[in-house]
Motif scaffolding. Structure first.
Motif, PDB file in Angstrom:
ATOM      1  N   ALA A   2       0.832  -1.204   0.000  1.00 38.62           N
ATOM      2  CA  ALA A   2       0.000   0.000   0.000  1.00 38.62           C
ATOM      3  C   ALA A   2       0.869   1.258   0.000  1.00 38.62           C
ATOM      4  CB  ALA A   2      -0.910   0.003   1.227  1.00 38.62           C
ATOM      5  N   ALA A   3       0.371   2.317  -0.592  1.00 40.08           N
ATOM      6  CA  ALA A   3       1.085   3.597  -0.595  1.00 40.08           C
ATOM      7  C   ALA A   3       1.406   4.005   0.842  1.00 40.08           C
ATOM      8  CB  ALA A   3       0.247   4.673  -1.270  1.00 40.08           C
ATOM      9  N   GLY A   4       2.630   4.465   1.069  1.00 40.30           N
ATOM     10  CA  GLY A   4       3.064   4.880   2.397  1.00 40.30           C
ATOM     11  C   GLY A   4       3.712   3.788   3.219  1.00 40.30           C
ATOM     12  N   THR A   5       3.623   2.541   2.762  1.00 37.14           N
ATOM     13  CA  THR A   5       4.203   1.406   3.482  1.00 37.14           C
ATOM     14  C   THR A   5       5.696   1.302   3.184  1.00 37.14           C
ATOM     15  OG1 THR A   5       2.109   0.220   3.287  1.00 37.14           O
ATOM     16  CG2 THR A   5       4.049  -1.098   3.824  1.00 37.14           C
ATOM     17  N   HIS A   6       6.480   0.999   4.203  1.00 32.67           N
ATOM     18  CA  HIS A   6       7.926   0.826   4.026  1.00 32.67           C
ATOM     19  C   HIS A   6       8.230  -0.572   3.508  1.00 32.67           C
ATOM     20  CE1 HIS A   6       7.984   4.270   6.826  1.00 32.67           C
ATOM     21  NE2 HIS A   6       9.079   4.588   6.162  1.00 32.67           N
ATOM     22  N   LEU A   7       9.068  -0.627   2.491  1.00 32.89           N
ATOM     23  CA  LEU A   7       9.572  -1.912   2.001  1.00 32.89           C
ATOM     24  C   LEU A   7      10.676  -2.377   2.943  1.00 32.89           C
ATOM     25  CD1 LEU A   7       9.576  -4.075  -0.194  1.00 32.89           C
ATOM     26  CD2 LEU A   7      11.132  -2.620  -1.510  1.00 32.89           C
ATOM     27  N   TRP A   8      11.579  -1.459   3.297  1.00 33.87           N
ATOM     28  CA  TRP A   8      12.575  -1.671   4.346  1.00 33.87           C
ATOM     29  C   TRP A   8      13.058  -0.326   4.829  1.00 33.87           C
ATOM     30  CZ3 TRP A   8      14.152  -4.435  -0.316  1.00 33.87           C
ATOM     31  CH2 TRP A   8      14.905  -3.688  -1.181  1.00 33.87           C
ATOM     32  N   LYS A   9      13.749  -0.349   5.977  1.00 40.28           N
ATOM     33  CA  LYS A   9      14.262   0.877   6.579  1.00 40.28           C
ATOM     34  C   LYS A   9      15.785   0.849   6.602  1.00 40.28           C
ATOM     35  CE  LYS A   9      10.350   2.245   9.319  1.00 40.28           C
ATOM     36  NZ  LYS A   9      10.050   3.244  10.319  1.00 40.28           N
ATOM     37  N   GLU A  10      16.356   2.043   6.594  1.00 47.60           N
ATOM     38  CA  GLU A  10      17.805   2.166   6.696  1.00 47.60           C
ATOM     39  C   GLU A  10      18.286   1.372   7.909  1.00 47.60           C
ATOM     40  OE1 GLU A  10      21.160   5.679   7.184  1.00 47.60           O
ATOM     41  OE2 GLU A  10      19.108   6.228   6.697  1.00 47.60           O
ATOM     42  N   MET A  21       7.301  -4.444 -10.081  1.00 42.96           N
ATOM     43  CA  MET A  21       6.481  -4.790 -11.248  1.00 42.96           C
ATOM     44  C   MET A  21       5.520  -3.659 -11.626  1.00 42.96           C
ATOM     45  SD  MET A  21       7.750  -7.665 -11.979  1.00 42.96           S
ATOM     46  CE  MET A  21       6.639  -8.284 -13.212  1.00 42.96           C
ATOM     47  N   GLU A  22       5.014  -2.946 -10.621  1.00 43.33           N
ATOM     48  CA  GLU A  22       4.133  -1.807 -10.907  1.00 43.33           C
ATOM     49  C   GLU A  22       4.145  -0.849  -9.734  1.00 43.33           C
ATOM     50  OE1 GLU A  22      -0.372  -2.860  -9.837  1.00 43.33           O
ATOM     51  OE2 GLU A  22       0.433  -4.202 -11.380  1.00 43.33           O
ATOM     52  N   GLY A  23       3.873   0.412 -10.015  1.00 41.35           N
ATOM     53  CA  GLY A  23       3.851   1.426  -8.980  1.00 41.35           C
ATOM     54  C   GLY A  23       5.152   2.205  -8.919  1.00 41.35           C
ATOM     55  N   GLU A  45      10.681   3.504 -10.604  1.00 42.57           N
ATOM     56  CA  GLU A  45       9.478   3.141 -11.341  1.00 42.57           C
ATOM     57  C   GLU A  45       9.497   1.677 -11.744  1.00 42.57           C
ATOM     58  OE1 GLU A  45       8.874   5.959 -14.477  1.00 42.57           O
ATOM     59  OE2 GLU A  45       8.813   7.642 -13.084  1.00 42.57           O
ATOM     60  N   ALA A  46       8.340   1.195 -12.184  1.00 44.18           N
ATOM     61  CA  ALA A  46       8.169  -0.208 -12.567  1.00 44.18           C
ATOM     62  C   ALA A  46       9.266  -0.670 -13.515  1.00 44.18           C
ATOM     63  CB  ALA A  46       6.791  -0.398 -13.210  1.00 44.18           C
ATOM     64  N   GLY A  47       9.705  -1.892 -13.304  1.00 44.68           N
ATOM     65  CA  GLY A  47      10.752  -2.494 -14.117  1.00 44.68           C
ATOM     66  C   GLY A  47      12.130  -2.428 -13.481  1.00 44.68           C
ATOM     67  N   SER A  55      22.529  -6.356  -0.970  1.00 44.59           N
ATOM     68  CA  SER A  55      22.559  -7.803  -1.139  1.00 44.59           C
ATOM     69  C   SER A  55      23.953  -8.281  -1.565  1.00 44.59           C
ATOM     70  CB  SER A  55      21.523  -8.218  -2.178  1.00 44.59           C
ATOM     71  OG  SER A  55      21.547  -9.592  -2.393  1.00 44.59           O
ATOM     72  N   LEU A  56      24.625  -7.481  -2.387  1.00 44.17           N
ATOM     73  CA  LEU A  56      25.953  -7.865  -2.868  1.00 44.17           C
ATOM     74  C   LEU A  56      27.062  -7.571  -1.871  1.00 44.17           C
ATOM     75  CD1 LEU A  56      25.675  -6.689  -6.583  1.00 44.17           C
ATOM     76  CD2 LEU A  56      25.749  -9.039  -5.741  1.00 44.17           C
ATOM     77  N   ASP A  57      26.980  -6.415  -1.183  1.00 41.61           N
ATOM     78  CA  ASP A  57      28.088  -6.056  -0.292  1.00 41.61           C
ATOM     79  C   ASP A  57      27.940  -6.620   1.124  1.00 41.61           C
ATOM     80  OD1 ASP A  57      26.370  -4.281   1.084  1.00 41.61           O
ATOM     81  OD2 ASP A  57      27.215  -2.493   0.134  1.00 41.61           O
ATOM     82  N   GLY A  58      26.767  -7.199   1.424  1.00 43.06           N
ATOM     83  CA  GLY A  58      26.567  -7.832   2.719  1.00 43.06           C
ATOM     84  C   GLY A  58      26.341  -6.862   3.869  1.00 43.06           C
ATOM     85  N   LEU A  59      26.246  -5.589   3.565  1.00 48.89           N
ATOM     86  CA  LEU A  59      26.023  -4.586   4.603  1.00 48.89           C
ATOM     87  C   LEU A  59      24.530  -4.333   4.782  1.00 48.89           C
ATOM     88  CD1 LEU A  59      28.852  -2.098   3.574  1.00 48.89           C
ATOM     89  CD2 LEU A  59      28.917  -3.854   5.358  1.00 48.89           C
ATOM     90  N   SER A  60      24.187  -3.536   5.752  1.00 55.20           N
ATOM     91  CA  SER A  60      22.779  -3.207   5.983  1.00 55.20           C
ATOM     92  C   SER A  60      22.298  -2.177   4.957  1.00 55.20           C
ATOM     93  CB  SER A  60      22.592  -2.685   7.406  1.00 55.20           C
ATOM     94  OG  SER A  60      23.385  -1.532   7.602  1.00 55.20           O
ATOM     95  N   ARG A  61      20.992  -1.962   4.922  1.00 50.35           N
ATOM     96  CA  ARG A  61      20.392  -1.007   3.990  1.00 50.35           C
ATOM     97  C   ARG A  61      20.910   0.394   4.260  1.00 50.35           C
ATOM     98  NH1 ARG A  61      18.502  -4.304   0.156  1.00 50.35           N
ATOM     99  NH2 ARG A  61      17.193  -5.892   1.065  1.00 50.35           N
ATOM    100  N   SER A  62      21.254   1.102   3.202  1.00 45.01           N
ATOM    101  CA  SER A  62      21.807   2.452   3.340  1.00 45.01           C
ATOM    102  C   SER A  62      20.731   3.530   3.299  1.00 45.01           C
ATOM    103  CB  SER A  62      22.841   2.710   2.240  1.00 45.01           C
ATOM    104  OG  SER A  62      22.242   2.575   0.963  1.00 45.01           O
ATOM    105  N   ALA A  63      19.494   3.148   2.964  1.00 43.33           N
ATOM    106  CA  ALA A  63      18.393   4.116   2.916  1.00 43.33           C
ATOM    107  C   ALA A  63      17.080   3.373   3.115  1.00 43.33           C
ATOM    108  CB  ALA A  63      18.373   4.855   1.581  1.00 43.33           C
ATOM    109  N   THR A  64      16.063   4.140   3.429  1.00 44.61           N
ATOM    110  CA  THR A  64      14.707   3.613   3.586  1.00 44.61           C
ATOM    111  C   THR A  64      14.001   3.646   2.231  1.00 44.61           C
ATOM    112  OG1 THR A  64      14.610   4.355   5.872  1.00 44.61           O
ATOM    113  CG2 THR A  64      12.501   4.023   4.768  1.00 44.61           C
ATOM    114  N   VAL A  65      13.192   2.629   1.955  1.00 41.51           N
ATOM    115  CA  VAL A  65      12.402   2.587   0.729  1.00 41.51           C
ATOM    116  C   VAL A  65      10.938   2.420   1.118  1.00 41.51           C
ATOM    117  CG1 VAL A  65      11.952   1.354  -1.421  1.00 41.51           C
ATOM    118  CG2 VAL A  65      14.303   1.580  -0.600  1.00 41.51           C
ATOM    119  N   ARG A  66      10.086   3.311   0.575  1.00 37.66           N
ATOM    120  CA  ARG A  66       8.656   3.216   0.857  1.00 37.66           C
ATOM    121  C   ARG A  66       7.885   3.344  -0.447  1.00 37.66           C
ATOM    122  NH1 ARG A  66       7.611   9.166   3.572  1.00 37.66           N
ATOM    123  NH2 ARG A  66       7.820  10.306   1.609  1.00 37.66           N
ATOM    124  N   ALA A  67       6.665   2.847  -0.425  1.00 35.19           N
ATOM    125  CA  ALA A  67       5.794   2.911  -1.599  1.00 35.19           C
ATOM    126  C   ALA A  67       5.197   4.310  -1.714  1.00 35.19           C
ATOM    127  CB  ALA A  67       4.690   1.872  -1.484  1.00 35.19           C
TER     128      ALA A  67
END
Length: 71
Positions: A2-10, A21-23, A45-47, A55-67
């Motif tokens: 849903a819009a406003g939902t975090h995919l992951w946090k820093e 895929m979309e959004g 954007e989609a795609g 995922s490649l460097d094995g470190l934690s997320r460097s930024a937050t991603v939200r919809a």
């Protein structure tokens, strides 16, 4: 997602890669509470693939991603 939902946090583990895929997702910086406003660093954007760097460097997320929209 849903819009406003975090995919992951820093700081979250970088243990998955996502293909949007979309959004629209936003990569954001969220300062500590009371220390400023949320800053949108970029939109995705989609795609697009998201999360491959952590995922490649094995470190934690460097930024937050939200919809920004339903995804």
């Amino acid at each position: 997602l849903a819009a406003g939902t975090h995919l992951w946090k820093e700081g979250d583990p970088g243990d998955e890669v996502v293909v949007l895929m979309e959004g629209v997702l936003e990569v954001i910086h969220e300062p500590a509470e009371g220390e400023g406003e949320v800053v949108v660093l970029r939109t995705i954007e989609a795609g697009a693939m998201v999360g491959e760097i952590a995922s490649l460097d094995g470190l934690s997320r460097s930024a937050t991603v939200r919809a920004a929209t339903a995804c």
